[in-house]
Write an enzyme that holds these catalytic residues in place. Structure first.
Site, short mmCIF file in Angstrom:
data_model
loop_
_atom_site.label_atom_id
_atom_site.label_comp_id
_atom_site.label_asym_id
_atom_site.label_seq_id
_atom_site.Cartn_x
_atom_site.Cartn_y
_atom_site.Cartn_z
N GLU A 79 0.81 -1.22 0.00
CA GLU A 79 0.00 0.00 0.00
C GLU A 79 0.84 1.27 0.00
O GLU A 79 0.34 2.35 0.32
CB GLU A 79 -0.95 -0.02 1.20
N HIS A 80 2.12 1.15 -0.34
CA HIS A 80 3.00 2.31 -0.35
C HIS A 80 3.60 2.56 -1.74
O HIS A 80 4.64 3.18 -1.86
CB HIS A 80 4.12 2.13 0.68
#
Length: 589
Positions: free
Chosen positions: A415-416
């Site tokens: 999610e980065h």
């Protein structure tokens, strides 16, 4: 404080899924608009903070002269005197309805040249990017902040690109965003800033030429064609029915049947009308995929994430996960100091007497026909795969964990920001070693699957020949655009169906699309829907019944199923989710 934020600080492997942090397209941080390339080229332009006026290719980059040089969609942009980062003015743009408050400026550039773009933004969701004829769109974004943040990216113009449009925009249903101190440097083109056309065209464009089929899957066909001067958009018709409208010179038409031949034409349109259709082309879709299912994944499946940590939901041994789940994603693997490499550390709070007991639980689940996979990422788990060496380390360490613990495959839940090129390389290496028994899933955030230009969507399309399912997270989000270009609110049946439609109509097989939702209201910051609403969405997409205001353009009876975060939160609510959704998914067959 969002739900369970305090839980994350108690243990290094206690992430709460779903925070909207993955960078769109290229990934990156937030900020002012800069395009840099060859230094020291003199050109006219207004000085922005930290960059001399002679370097800047943009007109009015700090909005000291109002909106001169910029155009904003639907009157969404205005210049304000407070807050500003420097000078006396800054842009404030407000998304409203189906408008994302896009402001842009087009400049002349040179083909085959590298530029760097950066700038400063604040407020709500803010995107920064560049695109040009023959140059793929590149962008980055930030979910917003009360302080000024810097965004940076690079773009290389295509061999025929002579104009580049620099743009910024917000997101549907979110707060206004601000922009200041935009800079674009590099090798200037011949014409300087490019004024937008003033007079509308007086005739429809010519019919597109050079239409060709460039890719096929079992449910999609990708076409490309030559650009037509004076065109605002193109339309693709399949068997005489308009199926896709785009502004570029390629399109992927999804929702097709396997092993079927289709006749296709393309038309061009501007303000004066639509062109004659192009020459007809034929394309045959591939047979239905046979890989990516593993030995235990049924035609319609339910996926659940299992906590390898204690966050005050329920401490649950793997053996206690109910049989309503067909795929269990063990959350999460940990990053090592070696970039790209992962390891697994069993949390002692779970009460296992040994790692062998945990491995025995995996073996028992597999004997029941359940697939158990290792999940990589989560909200705070940042595994970086950004070059060939890290891709090799990711593949080797994943295969080692599969061999040691008996995992059936891997789930990508980063999610980065991801690099689709090198994650594709890593996943193909894993698939080459395991074969079609590999169970390979993904759990991107909503914003990661809004269009095929995002890195997550690219990864899915790059690996669709062996991808099991994409369980997008339909939660922890604001309003989002559906495939009908309307904005839908999170937490509704329309949000599930209209956003799933984007994936279903953009190149993924229906068997590769699942609906990811929270198991209970406490499992996510927002986006919880009742199990009955999940079932309504499944019925709408597969049977055309129980829809809300959105009606899908066709039925997708092969839709894979549903996913939940998490089996632990499901247990916390007395298995209210799996006991309702599980039987319904099995009944879709």
């Amino acid at each position: 404080m969002t739900p369970h934020q305090s839980d994350r600080t108690a243990h290094r492997r206690r992430p709460r899924r779903g925070r909207l942090l993955a960078a769109l397209a290229t990934g990156g941080a937030a900020g002012a608009l800069i395009l840099t390339g060859l230094p020291g080229i003199a050109t006219a332009g207004e000085t922005a903070a930290g960059t001399s006026g002679s370097d800047n290719l943009l007109v009015n980059p700090g909005f000291e002269s109002g909106l001169t040089g910029w155009s904003c969609s639907a009157g969404s942009g205005a210049v304000v005197s407070n807050p500003v980062r420097s000078g006396s003015g800054a842009l404030a743009a407000t998304p409203a309805g189906s408008d994302n408050a896009r402001c842009e400026q087009t400049v002349s550039v040179r083909p085959g040249s590298e530029y760097r773009l950066s700038g400063w933004v604040r407020g709500g969701y803010a995107f920064l990017g560049a695109v040009g004829p023959g140059t793929e769109q590149v962008s980055t974004w930030t979910p917003g902040s009360g302080a000024w943040q810097e965004l940076n990216l690079t773009v290389t113009t295509g061999p025929g690109t002579e104009e580049l449009t620099v743009f910024t925009h917000g997101w549907y249903g979110t707060d206004a965003y601000g922009v200041d101190d935009l800079v674009l440097t590099g090798d200037p083109g011949e014409g300087g800033p490019v004024d937008p056309p003033v007079d509308p065209p007086t005739e429809p464009p010519a019919a597109p030429g050079g239409v060709s089929v460039t890719a096929t899957t079992s449910t999609s066909v990708t076409l490309e064609w030559q650009a037509v001067e004076g065109t605002e958009r193109y339309h693709v018709a399949v068997e005489g029915e308009r199926r896709q409208s785009v502004t570029g010179t390629s399109a992927t038409v999804g929702g097709l049947s396997p092993d079927t031949t289709y006749r296709m034409r393309v038309t061009a349109e501007n303000a004066s009308g639509e062109s004659e259709p192009s020459v007809e082309v034929s394309a045959t879709t591939r047979p239905a995929p046979g890989g990516g299912n593993g030995p235990g994944v049924p035609r319609h499946a339910v996926t659940g994430y299992w906590h390898n940590f204690d966050n005050n939901s329920v401490i649950q041994k793997l053996r206690d996960v109910p049989r309503d789940f067909d795929i269990i994603a063990v959350s999460f693997a940990d990053a090592t100091p070696n970039t790209g490499e992962i390891e697994f550390n069993l949390d002692p709070s779970l009460g296992y007497s040994s790692e062998q007991e945990f491995k025995d639980d995996i073996a028992a689940k597999r004997a029941e026909g359940v697939s158990v996979i290792i999940s990589v990422g989560g909200e705070v788990g940042n595994v970086i795969v950004n070059d060939a060496a890290s891709a090799r380390r990711f593949a080797d360490s994943t295969l080692a964990l599969m061999a040691e613990y008996g995992f059936d495959g891997v789930d990508i839940d980063l999610e980065h920001g991801i690099n689709a090129t090198y994650l594709t390389q890593a996943m193909r290496d894993i698939h080459a070693s395991v074969g079609d028994d590999l169970v390979y899933t993904m759990a991107p955030q909503t914003i990661d699957m809004q269009h095929t230009g995002t890195e997550y969507f690219k990864l899915a399309l790059n690996t669709r020949d062996f991808l099991t399912v994409v369980n997008m997270q339909y939660y922890n989000s604001g309003g989002m655009m559906g495939c009908d270009n309307r904005v839908y609110s999170v937490g509704s049946v329309d949000f599930l169906t209209a956003l799933a439609c984007i994936q279903l109509e953009s190149g993924l097989d229906a068997s590769q699309v699942g609906l990811g939702v929270p198991a209970s209201p406490r499992a996510a910051g927002n986006g919880y829907v009742s199990p009955e609403t999940v079932n309504r969405a499944l019925d709408c997409l597969t049977r055309g019944t129980n829809c809300g205001s959105f009606t899908p353009p066709r039925l997708y009876p092969e839709l894979r199923g549903a996913m939940t975060w998490s089996t632990n939160w499901d247990a916390h609510s007395g298995y209210a989710w799996s006991s309702v959704v599980g039987p319904h998914v099995r009944g879709l067959s």
